[in-house]
Write a protein that holds these residues in place. Structure first.
Motif, PDB file in Angstrom:
ATOM      1  N   LYS A   1       2.072   9.007 -50.059  1.00  9.88           N
ATOM      2  CA  LYS A   1       2.089   7.687 -49.997  1.00  9.88           C
ATOM      3  C   LYS A   1       1.725   7.129 -48.565  1.00  9.88           C
ATOM      4  O   LYS A   1       2.741   7.415 -47.733  1.00  9.88           O
TER       5      LYS A   1
ATOM      6  N   LEU B   1       2.050   5.091 -45.388  1.00  2.00           N
ATOM      7  CA  LEU B   1       3.042   3.891 -44.838  1.00  2.00           C
ATOM      8  C   LEU B   1       2.446   2.711 -44.230  1.00  2.00           C
ATOM      9  O   LEU B   1       2.914   1.611 -44.220  1.00  2.00           O
ATOM     10  N   GLU B   2       1.063   3.022 -43.727  1.00  4.06           N
ATOM     11  CA  GLU B   2       0.710   1.923 -43.099  1.00  4.06           C
ATOM     12  C   GLU B   2       0.042   0.944 -43.949  1.00  4.06           C
ATOM     13  O   GLU B   2      -0.547   0.020 -43.398  1.00  4.06           O
ATOM     14  N   THR B   3      -0.012   1.151 -45.331  1.00  2.12           N
ATOM     15  CA  THR B   3      -0.809   0.058 -46.287  1.00  2.12           C
ATOM     16  C   THR B   3       0.125  -1.195 -46.064  1.00  2.12           C
ATOM     17  O   THR B   3      -0.215  -2.330 -45.866  1.00  2.12           O
ATOM     18  N   ASN B   4       1.483  -1.155 -45.993  1.00  6.28           N
ATOM     19  CA  ASN B   4       2.384  -2.235 -45.838  1.00  6.28           C
ATOM     20  C   ASN B   4       3.274  -2.408 -44.453  1.00  6.28           C
ATOM     21  O   ASN B   4       3.885  -3.323 -44.282  1.00  6.28           O
ATOM     22  N   TYR B   5       3.317  -1.210 -43.931  1.00  3.45           N
ATOM     23  CA  TYR B   5       3.938  -1.109 -42.600  1.00  3.45           C
ATOM     24  C   TYR B   5       3.067  -0.748 -41.700  1.00  3.45           C
ATOM     25  O   TYR B   5       1.919  -0.641 -41.679  1.00  3.45           O
ATOM     26  N   ARG B   6       3.654  -0.062 -40.777  1.00  2.00           N
ATOM     27  CA  ARG B   6       2.967   0.620 -39.508  1.00  2.00           C
ATOM     28  C   ARG B   6       3.211   2.159 -39.422  1.00  2.00           C
ATOM     29  O   ARG B   6       3.982   2.528 -40.065  1.00  2.00           O
ATOM     30  N   LYS B   7       2.630   2.391 -38.421  1.00  2.00           N
ATOM     31  CA  LYS B   7       2.411   4.145 -37.928  1.00  2.00           C
ATOM     32  C   LYS B   7       4.025   4.390 -37.574  1.00  2.00           C
ATOM     33  O   LYS B   7       4.390   3.515 -36.887  1.00  2.00           O
ATOM     34  N   VAL B   8       4.594   5.142 -38.257  1.00  8.76           N
ATOM     35  CA  VAL B   8       6.096   5.411 -37.556  1.00  8.76           C
ATOM     36  C   VAL B   8       6.135   6.775 -36.819  1.00  8.76           C
ATOM     37  O   VAL B   8       5.647   7.697 -37.066  1.00  8.76           O
TER      38      VAL B   8
ATOM     39  N   ALA C   1       5.042   8.894 -46.546  1.00  7.51           N
ATOM     40  CA  ALA C   1       6.217   8.864 -47.296  1.00  7.51           C
ATOM     41  C   ALA C   1       5.879   9.349 -48.641  1.00  7.51           C
ATOM     42  O   ALA C   1       4.723   9.411 -49.162  1.00  7.51           O
ATOM     43  N   THR C   2       7.024   9.535 -49.377  1.00 11.23           N
ATOM     44  CA  THR C   2       6.866  10.007 -50.763  1.00 11.23           C
ATOM     45  C   THR C   2       7.963   9.249 -51.576  1.00 11.23           C
ATOM     46  O   THR C   2       8.960   8.918 -51.112  1.00 11.23           O
TER      47      THR C   2
ATOM     48  N   LEU D   1      10.694  10.150 -46.199  1.00  9.56           N
ATOM     49  CA  LEU D   1       9.483  10.077 -45.230  1.00  9.56           C
ATOM     50  C   LEU D   1       9.124  11.584 -44.989  1.00  9.56           C
ATOM     51  O   LEU D   1       9.781  12.502 -45.040  1.00  9.56           O
TER      52      LEU D   1
END
Lengths: 166, 719
Positions: free
Chosen positions: B662, B664-671, B677-678, B687
């Motif tokens: 999944k 992460l950047e769809t709703n959040y940002r690059k970590v 994530a999964t 993560l």
């Protein structure tokens, strides 16, 4: 009959100018956001912590297969921290195509406000810049802080959105 | 509803039609073109014209109109196909694409390009007419040089003018009956019929409308064109008394005779050969593939299929936004998780007492899994999506490089995740260009080496286990071991003559490495193979090279079937679970404290079989509370990211599992340190670690620590 209808009509016209707000509480303070931004309200549950992020970002959670970040406005607004309890809820908001969960103490009600009920917000808070405020509203004894959740969550200091060019 | 709502549909459809057109153009056999393909090309132009007309894209409509006219002559055999004509058509197709792009961006197409292409096409029509005239009139096969196109004095005639004489040659009277055609469509049809000849009379109503037509066209042709507007059942075409000369037969005879009359002054064919290197691009594909292979492997598409396939494809496929598919995949993923949750609860119940429930859940499990599989397969598209762009590219490139290349594609129907397809195109492009530029030799060199003049480039795709293998195979010169070694030495790379071939071939993946002696505008600037390798690795795949000098090179890309699913190893640090991509994991072991060495104060190294690896304590990088900190109590996972190895320190290995990736950047940002994530079986988020990024993060943190240490030391000194 006719006069009644006219009254209805007047109300309807007035209605087009009123906006509905979702009221939530953080400690003893009451805040409100445009209800159209709220997608759903759910209870707070297991959040996966993300390392090296500001403390008001609690982490990410699974919202029906979508990974959603969770932010705690209480921490962001420098309010006293509390233990999350059964009352703690997450307002899931949809901001510019992004879905973000906002942890609040509780959601109290939904109210309609007409433009003349909304007063401009004074420049008063360090932790909540007036850029993110739509204004203040007073309902009887209560004072509501109207938050522009779009601007707040997409602001640079929230660190939720990648800065323009990283 | 606004008409602009339909623009996108039109643009997408037109783009698809243009792609089809290009494919057919490239597949055309110049000597004896397949009438089906000519018709397909004509239909594509016709459909675009129709759409452009509806939406008021004037320039596009006019261009396609002229194009269509010429195509019409071609498919009726009045124009003999030549290599340069096909090239002009390809140019026209590119031009149409530009026009479409312009409209899509809300601007008007370049009028100059429009004027130029119209000029070219009209010239072509004119030239054809010049030749056609005497022949149709039944003149002797003029041995006199046909009027050269340039000398033609005509004041750039209207395309309609070009069409008219053809329409009047030989006449036959047909009665076209329209059954149950609405008035609006009827007008359109009659307009269309006027192109075929002259209308002698018309009458009737919506139920049955008769048109009498004098035409030189065959009933079949008319029907084919009208069927763009109406269903075949709504149409009836009857021949009336044919008073005129046996025109059709004569016409056909003239056409049949045409080719022998065709030869222009003898200079021309030679010239043609010179200006247009006889490149054979994409013959009906795998016919050229070894026969036994074709027989044994079903995915090989048959050569004739594409045209038909495509017609069927239009009515049996559905265009859906990717977001909708992603949503379905998410929901099904949720369903599977809910199902496994139920399954776990069931385990706590007494099976004997709840046997019906047990059966029900088992059924649910099977259904959920089938559903998941079916939904995942929606994302899969055949490799044809990638391969179909290469005939044109090989055609153009080979012409540019003066080489003769035959392109063979194998396994077009092999399916691959859509997101992978999009990202494999660039690397594949590079490899194809490399093969054409460096691999396949010029015809003269090939002949001298005793090889056929025409080189062969094969693109092949096949499944192997959970992977897809994409091969780019050429029968060219192969890699030159000595040259590679010499080049590596001059680049300052550590090489030795005893290296295995495989190791030598891997050298070309070094950044800035190019064996081309001359930098051409096709390739050889040294940006290439290293980028290819990195791109493929970022997709979780790798590249292999097989080469034999003088016999050719095979570059093999090995990729996972989908980006959406990853083989992972779950690990624990403190209370937190992370996923490591399995292809990054080399081995895991329990370190002994005597194998740990300190370096530069804060950093630690682990000695594994005479190799020192930097220790990367996950709990430290991610600040995980409650994790074990003493290396000897931990587990070390040796991982590799972008070529560098390190020893990742974790608390525990939890297990190995496939996870759904999944973003992460769809709703959040690059970590930092995390690629995606999964969702685990219990519904919680985990993560997925990005090893290379984790190493960078660790280096940054360690640098910061050292800076801080230095600063405090300085403070101490000062005080």
């Amino acid at each position: 009959m006719t006069s009644l209808k006219q009254a209805d009509l007047a109300a309807a016209i007035a209605d087009t100018h009123t906006r509905e707000f979702l009221v939530f509480s953080l400690g003893s303070e009451e805040y409100a956001i445009d209800i159209l931004k709220a997608q759903e309200i759910r209870s707070y549950e297991n959040v996966t912590r993300i390392a090296n992020t500001p403390d008001f970002i609690k982490g990410v959670t699974n919202l029906r297969g979508v990974i959603v970040p969770i932010v705690d406005l209480r921490i962001k607004f420098h309010l006293e921290r509390i233990e999350y309890g059964g009352q703690t809820v997450v307002i899931v908001v949809n901001v510019e195509g992004r879905i973000v969960g906002v942890v609040v103490d509780g959601v109290s009600d939904v109210i309609s406000l007409s433009p003349d009920q909304i007063k401009p917000a004074p420049e008063f808070s360090l932790s909540l810049s007036s850029d993110y405020l739509c204004g203040l509203a007073s309902i009887g004894e209560r004072m509501l802080v109207l938050v522009d959740i779009d601007k707040l969550l997409t602001s640079e200091e929230m660190a939720l959105v990648e800065k323009t060019v990283a | 509803m606004d008409i602009t709502d339909f623009y996108d549909t039109f643009f997408e459809e037109a783009a698809e039609l243009l792609e089809d057109m290009e494919r057919h153009l490239l597949e055309l056999d110049i000597e004896s073109p397949d009438p089906e393909q000519l018709n397909a090309i004509f239909r594509a132009a016709h459909s675009i014209k129709g759409g452009a007309g509806t939406f008021g894209f004037d320039v596009l409509q006019r261009t396609t109109h002229i194009f269509e006219n010429i195509l019409d002559h071609l498919r009726r055999g009045e124009l003999k196909l030549r290599r340069d004509i096909v090239d002009t058509f390809l140019e026209t197709k590119d031009m149409l694409q530009d026009q479409l792009a312009a409209y899509r961006n809300g601007s008007e197409p370049d009028p100059e390009a429009f004027a130029r292409i119209c000029q070219t096409l009209q010239q072509m029509a004119l030239e054809e007419l010049g030749k056609q005239g005497p022949e149709v009139a039944g003149h002797a096969p003029a041995p006199v040089p046909a009027p050269s196109p340039v000398a033609e004095p005509a004041p750039s005639p209207e395309p309609e003018a070009a069409e008219a004489p053809v329409g009047e040659e030989g006449t036959e009277r047909l009665r076209v009956v329209l059954l149950g055609v609405a008035e609006k469509d009827r007008e359109l049809l009659i307009e269309e019929l006027k192109h075929f000849g002259s209308i002698l009379g018309q009458s009737g109503d919506v139920q049955r409308y008769e048109v009498e037509l004098a035409t030189g066209e065959s009933a079949d042709d008319i029907e084919a064109v009208l069927c763009f507007v109406v269903e075949p059942e709504q149409l009836e075409i009857q021949a009336l008394a044919a008073p005129a000369a046996p025109s059709k037969a004569a016409g056909a005879a003239a056409q049949a005779e045409a080719p022998p009359h065709e030869p222009m002054p003898t200079v021309l064919p030679a010239e043609e050969r010179k200006t247009v290197p006889a490149v054979v691009a994409a013959p009906p594909a795998p016919v050229a593939a070894p026969a036994p292979a074709a027989a044994s492997s079903p995915p090989v598409a048959s050569g004739k299929a594409p045209a038909n396939n495509n017609n069927n494809g239009e009515s049996t496929s559905l265009r859906v936004p990717v977001a909708k598919v992603d949503q379905i995949i998410n929901l099904v993923g949720e369903l599977v998780i809910t199902q496994s949750m139920l399954d776990q609860m069931l385990g706590r119940l007494d099976g004997a007492m709840h046997s019906e429930l047990v059966n029900g859940i088992a059924l649910l499990q099977r259904n959920a899994r089938d559903l998941q599989e079916a939904v995942m397969s929606i994302r899969m598209v055949p490799m044809d999506f990638v391969f179909s762009r290469f005939p044109r590219q090989v055609h153009d490139l080979a012409a540019k490089l003066g080489k003769e290349v035959e392109l063979v594609t194998v396994g077009k129907s092999t399916e691959l995740d859509k997101s992978l397809v999009e990202r494999i195109v660039d690397p594949l492009n590079h490899l194809v260009r490399n093969s054409l530029d460096h691999g396949i030799e010029s015809p003269e060199v090939r002949e001298a080496a005793g090889k056929p003049r025409t080189g062969r480039l094969t693109l092949s795709a096949q499944h192997q286990g959970g992977n897809i293998l994409i091969d780019v195979i050429d029968d060219g010169a192969g890699l030159n071991r000595d040259k590679l070694l010499a080049k590596a030495r001059s680049n300052g790379l550590a090489v030795s003559d005893s290296m295995s071939d495989d190791e030598v071939w891997q050298l070309i993946f070094a950044p800035g490495f190019s064996t081309a002696e001359v930098v051409s505008d096709v390739s050889g600037r040294g940006v290439g193979m290293d980028v290819v390798k990195r791109n493929i690795q970022s997709l979780g795949g790798h590249v292999q090279i097989l080469s034999r000098q003088g016999q050719g090179t095979t570059t093999r890309i090995v990729l996972p079937l989908t980006l959406a699913i990853l083989d992972g190893m779950s690990i624990r640090a403190g209370e937190e679970i992370f996923i490591l991509p399995l292809n990054a994991v080399i081995e895991s072991l329990q370190p002994r404290s005597e194998d740990i060495y300190a370096m530069a104060g804060t950093d630690q190294l682990l000695k594994v079989r005479d190799e020192y690896l930097p220790l990367l304590p996950l709990h430290q990088v991610f600040g995980i509370p409650g994790a074990r900190t003493r290396p000897s109590e931990c587990i070390v996972v040796i991982v590799q990211g972008e070529g560098t190895r390190c020893a990742l320190l974790v608390d525990e290995l939890v297990g190995q599992q496939q996870v759904v990736v999944k973003n992460l950047e769809t709703n959040y940002r690059k970590v930092p340190g995390v690629s995606a994530a999964t969702i685990l079986g219990d519904g919680s988020v985990s993560l997925i670690l990005d090893i290379a990024d984790l190493q960078r993060l660790n280096r940054r943190q360690s640098a910061a620590r050292q800076e801080r240490a230095a600063a405090t030391e300085q403070e101490l000194m000062l005080s």
